[in-house]
Design an enzyme around this catalytic site. Structure first.
Site, PDB file in Angstrom:
ATOM      1  CG  ASN A  23       3.425   1.299   8.227  1.00 47.30           C
ATOM      2  OD1 ASN A  23       4.025   2.024   7.430  1.00 47.30           O
ATOM      3  ND2 ASN A  23       2.128   1.355   8.378  1.00 47.30           N
ATOM      4  CB  SER A  27       0.729   5.285   9.283  1.00 50.49           C
ATOM      5  OG  SER A  27       1.312   6.517   8.877  1.00 50.49           O
ATOM      6  CE  LYS A  60       2.212  -1.828   5.994  1.00 48.03           C
ATOM      7  NZ  LYS A  60       2.116  -1.188   4.670  1.00 48.03           N
ATOM      8  CB  ALA A  64      -0.908  -0.003   1.225  1.00 50.48           C
ATOM      9  CG  PHE A 101      -3.529   7.715   6.517  1.00 48.21           C
ATOM     10  CD1 PHE A 101      -2.456   6.919   6.151  1.00 48.21           C
ATOM     11  CD2 PHE A 101      -4.261   7.353   7.651  1.00 48.21           C
ATOM     12  CE1 PHE A 101      -2.108   5.793   6.889  1.00 48.21           C
ATOM     13  CE2 PHE A 101      -3.924   6.231   8.390  1.00 48.21           C
ATOM     14  CZ  PHE A 101      -2.849   5.449   8.025  1.00 48.21           C
ATOM     15  CG  ASN A 112       5.930   8.344   4.022  1.00 53.02           C
ATOM     16  OD1 ASN A 112       4.820   8.775   4.364  1.00 53.02           O
ATOM     17  ND2 ASN A 112       6.333   7.116   4.312  1.00 53.02           N
ATOM     18  CG  ASN A 127       3.984   9.739   8.517  1.00 52.71           C
ATOM     19  OD1 ASN A 127       4.893  10.182   9.195  1.00 52.71           O
ATOM     20  ND2 ASN A 127       4.170   8.924   7.497  1.00 52.71           N
ATOM     21  CB  THR A 128      -2.358   9.256  11.396  1.00 52.42           C
ATOM     22  OG1 THR A 128      -2.440   9.337   9.970  1.00 52.42           O
ATOM     23  CG2 THR A 128      -3.699   9.656  12.000  1.00 52.42           C
TER      24      THR A 128
END
Length: 336
Positions: free
Chosen positions: A242, A171, A213, A58, A111, A107, A173-174
């Site tokens: 991840n 992730s 994940k 993804a 999302f 990165n 990043n959230t």
């Protein structure tokens, strides 16, 4: 072809190069300039039949806009997303950075996507006949205490169109997302998702596997707890891993100070060790998808030896291009 294009693409800002690459791929596919015989190494995992065990992770195609073109690159399966219930722009740009010497990517996309309804439209239009994974997440402004509501919306909407569904709780990043990997929040999430999965399976007359994940930044105690909960709730699969918050291996890269998740070659050792520990903890009860750091065939074979039944590529494609797919399949074949 990619070897010729890569120096030109690397002159562009990373996110611009990403979009240009996908556009060029789509046009080449439409003209019949790409695509050949897909590497054949069939396997059956989670009750699904895969033509080979090497898939696309993804993140590359967040909105399902390039499924048809990507299918021509030889993957045994494709995963799209991460998609959220409502569209959201993600974090401010720039948010994607290369470390070319280290074959790494950093990165903090956040999302960014056009929402689950748009993704479903793209999947319907693509009419893809292979195994399609759809990766779901929560909107950034949904409190973590109510995150399960977002995942339930995503699951219900993508269920009829997915070969399997991935629940992204890892992730970096959230804000707060990784809290869903622990304790009562994880229990509630797994309980309600499994309940919804059973209901949807009855409604649609087909069972769609549910995959979690995980992040690579858990310690041994956290991994053991996570594995125990997966077994208790009889989750269908686990994707490991991840991106990482660590900067080991990219200390000299100019982008190392940028916030976000690190992927690519420096992640291989840590992600594979997490995979190996999980394989031991789960004892075959939950199939594993190995992700993180695969930039050559030996990396793909390493994941399989560590306990994976499937592997996925992403950042390695940035540096190696589509040739990495066949190379990974052949390395897995040779490793037996």
């Amino acid at each position: 072809m990619y070897a010729l294009l890569r120096p030109l693409l690397f002159r562009l800002e990373a996110e611009k190069a990403h979009h240009l690459t996908l556009t060029l791929l789509q046009r080449a596919a439409a003209l019949g300039l790409i695509g050949g015989e897909r590497p054949h190494l069939p396997c059956r995992v989670m009750g699904l039949d895969f033509p080979n065990p090497v898939g696309l992770a993804a993140g590359l195609d967040k909105n399902g806009e390039y499924i048809t073109a990507l299918a021509r690159l030889g993957f045994g399966f494709i995963e799209i997303g991460t998609v959220t219930p409502r569209p959201q722009p993600g974090n401010p740009r720039p948010r994607l950075f290369r470390c070319p010497r280290e074959q790494a990517v950093i990165n903090r996309m956040g999302f960014n996507n056009k929402g689950v309804d748009y993704l479903v439209e793209q999947v319907r239009a693509a009419r893809f006949q292979g195994v399609l994974g759809i990766n779901i997440g929560k909107n950034f402004d949904t409190p973590v205490e109510r995150a399960v509501d977002d995942y339930l919306i995503g699951l219900e909407k993508v269920y009829p169109h997915a070969g399997y569904v991935v629940v992204n709780v890892s992730s970096p990043n959230t804000p707060g997302l990784r809290d869903l990997q622990h304790g009562k929040l994880l229990d509630e999430l797994l309980d309600r998702l499994r309940e919804a999965q059973a209901r949807l399976a009855q409604r649609h007359g087909r069972y769609v596997p549910l995959v979690m994940k995980i992040a690579p930044d858990m310690d041994a105690e956290q991994l053991a707890d996570f594995a125990q909960r997966l077994r208790a709730y009889q989750v269908d699969g686990l994707a490991a891993t991840n991106t990482t918050l660590s900067r080991d291996g990219v200390e000299q890269c100019a982008a190392a100070a940028e916030p976000g998740g690190l992927s690519g070659k420096p992640l291989l050792t840590r992600s594979t060790e997490v995979l190996r520990q999980l394989a031991q903890l789960l004892e075959g009860a939950v199939p594993l998808i190995g992700i993180g750091g695969i930039v050559d065939g030996s990396g793909a074979a390493l994941k399989m030896r560590a306990g994976a039944q499937l592997v996925q590529l992403y950042s390695g494609l940035v540096y190696r291009g589509p040739a990495l797919v066949r190379e990974s399949v052949e390395a897995i074949r040779a490793a037996g």
